[in-house]
Enzyme design. Structure first.
Site, PDB file in Angstrom:
ATOM      1  N   ASP A  32       0.847  -1.188   0.000  1.00 55.17           N
ATOM      2  CA  ASP A  32       0.000   0.000   0.000  1.00 55.17           C
ATOM      3  C   ASP A  32       0.885   1.241   0.000  1.00 55.17           C
ATOM      4  O   ASP A  32       1.883   1.287   0.723  1.00 55.17           O
ATOM      5  CB  ASP A  32      -0.911  -0.010   1.231  1.00 55.17           C
ATOM      6  CG  ASP A  32      -2.043   0.985   1.115  1.00 55.17           C
ATOM      7  OD1 ASP A  32      -1.775   2.205   1.050  1.00 55.17           O
ATOM      8  OD2 ASP A  32      -3.208   0.550   1.101  1.00 55.17           O
ATOM      9  N   ASN A  84     -12.976  -3.342   3.139  1.00 58.18           N
ATOM     10  CA  ASN A  84     -13.952  -2.258   3.162  1.00 58.18           C
ATOM     11  C   ASN A  84     -14.875  -2.486   1.972  1.00 58.18           C
ATOM     12  O   ASN A  84     -14.393  -2.705   0.857  1.00 58.18           O
ATOM     13  CB  ASN A  84     -13.264  -0.895   3.025  1.00 58.18           C
ATOM     14  CG  ASN A  84     -12.277  -0.637   4.146  1.00 58.18           C
ATOM     15  OD1 ASN A  84     -12.576  -0.889   5.299  1.00 58.18           O
ATOM     16  ND2 ASN A  84     -11.108  -0.150   3.807  1.00 58.18           N
ATOM     17  N   GLN A  91     -14.631   1.989   1.662  1.00 53.11           N
ATOM     18  CA  GLN A  91     -13.970   1.631   0.404  1.00 53.11           C
ATOM     19  C   GLN A  91     -13.673   2.889  -0.402  1.00 53.11           C
ATOM     20  O   GLN A  91     -14.532   3.754  -0.557  1.00 53.11           O
ATOM     21  CB  GLN A  91     -14.845   0.669  -0.403  1.00 53.11           C
ATOM     22  CG  GLN A  91     -14.159   0.101  -1.614  1.00 53.11           C
ATOM     23  CD  GLN A  91     -14.989  -0.964  -2.325  1.00 53.11           C
ATOM     24  OE1 GLN A  91     -16.121  -1.254  -1.943  1.00 53.11           O
ATOM     25  NE2 GLN A  91     -14.415  -1.546  -3.354  1.00 53.11           N
ATOM     26  N   HIS A  97     -10.604  -5.761  -2.929  1.00 55.91           N
ATOM     27  CA  HIS A  97      -9.251  -6.041  -2.446  1.00 55.91           C
ATOM     28  C   HIS A  97      -9.293  -6.285  -0.940  1.00 55.91           C
ATOM     29  O   HIS A  97     -10.193  -5.829  -0.253  1.00 55.91           O
ATOM     30  CB  HIS A  97      -8.276  -4.908  -2.777  1.00 55.91           C
ATOM     31  CG  HIS A  97      -8.684  -3.565  -2.259  1.00 55.91           C
ATOM     32  ND1 HIS A  97      -9.722  -2.844  -2.794  1.00 55.91           N
ATOM     33  CD2 HIS A  97      -8.182  -2.820  -1.243  1.00 55.91           C
ATOM     34  CE1 HIS A  97      -9.843  -1.690  -2.138  1.00 55.91           C
ATOM     35  NE2 HIS A  97      -8.930  -1.663  -1.178  1.00 55.91           N
ATOM     36  N   ILE A  98      -8.312  -7.051  -0.476  1.00 58.38           N
ATOM     37  CA  ILE A  98      -8.170  -7.340   0.953  1.00 58.38           C
ATOM     38  C   ILE A  98      -6.901  -6.677   1.447  1.00 58.38           C
ATOM     39  O   ILE A  98      -5.831  -6.820   0.846  1.00 58.38           O
ATOM     40  CB  ILE A  98      -8.107  -8.862   1.215  1.00 58.38           C
ATOM     41  CG1 ILE A  98      -9.419  -9.532   0.806  1.00 58.38           C
ATOM     42  CG2 ILE A  98      -7.787  -9.144   2.692  1.00 58.38           C
ATOM     43  CD1 ILE A  98      -9.425 -11.041   0.986  1.00 58.38           C
ATOM     44  N   HIS A  99      -7.018  -5.956   2.558  1.00 54.10           N
ATOM     45  CA  HIS A  99      -5.857  -5.351   3.214  1.00 54.10           C
ATOM     46  C   HIS A  99      -5.237  -6.374   4.156  1.00 54.10           C
ATOM     47  O   HIS A  99      -5.954  -7.033   4.913  1.00 54.10           O
ATOM     48  CB  HIS A  99      -6.273  -4.136   4.055  1.00 54.10           C
ATOM     49  CG  HIS A  99      -6.803  -2.999   3.266  1.00 54.10           C
ATOM     50  ND1 HIS A  99      -6.062  -1.885   2.974  1.00 54.10           N
ATOM     51  CD2 HIS A  99      -8.028  -2.811   2.708  1.00 54.10           C
ATOM     52  CE1 HIS A  99      -6.802  -1.041   2.274  1.00 54.10           C
ATOM     53  NE2 HIS A  99      -8.003  -1.582   2.100  1.00 54.10           N
TER      54      HIS A  99
END
Length: 112
Positions: A32, A84, A91, A97-99
Site C-alpha cells: 500500500d 472495506n 472503500q 481487495h483485501i488489506h
C-alpha cells in the site's frame, strides 16, 4: 473490468508502477502506498468486481481469502485481514481487495 479502468486495473496491466510482492494467474499483491501499519499489503483479484459482495461464486471467494492468508503468512506470523465494502464502509477504490496489516511490535496501535 469496470467501465473505466480502476487504479488496480492499471497496476495489474503494468500501466502504473507498484511494489508487487506476490502474483499468480488470479491475484496480485502489492504494498500500500499509504500504509496504516508497518506491513500493509493489498491482495487484488485480477478478475474485476467493484465490491466484495460482487463475488458470488464460492470458489472465487474462497480462493481470494486463501490467497490473502498465503500472502500474509509470507510476510508476518500475526496479521489482520480487512475488507472495506462500499463508500460508507470505507472503500475508496472500487475494485475488490483485501488489506493485510501486520508488523506492530506490541499489537495494532489503533483500530483500522
Amino acid at each position: 473490468m469496470a467501465a473505466s479502468p480502476t487504479l488496480f486495473d492499471r497496476i495489474i496491466a503494468r500501466e502504473i508502477p507498484s511494489d508487487i510482492v506476490y502474483e499468480d494467474d488470479g491475484y496480485i499483491a502489492i504494498r500500500d502506498i499509504a500504509p496504516k501499519a508497518p506491513i500493509h499489503l493489498l491482495v487484488i483479484p485480477r478478475k474485476f468486481s467493484a465490491r466484495l459482495d460482487g463475488i458470488t461464486d464460492a470458489t472465487e471467494m474462497g480462493q481470494l481469502w486463501l490467497t490473502a492468508v498465503k500472502v500474509a503468512g509470507q510476510h508476518a506470523a500475526d496479521y489482520r485481514l480487512l475488507v472495506n465494502s462500499g463508500e460508507k464502509g470505507g472503500q475508496v477504490i472500487f475494485h475488490t481487495h483485501i488489506h493485510i496489516l501486520a508488523g506492530w511490535e506490541n499489537g495494532p496501535d489503533s483500530d483500522v
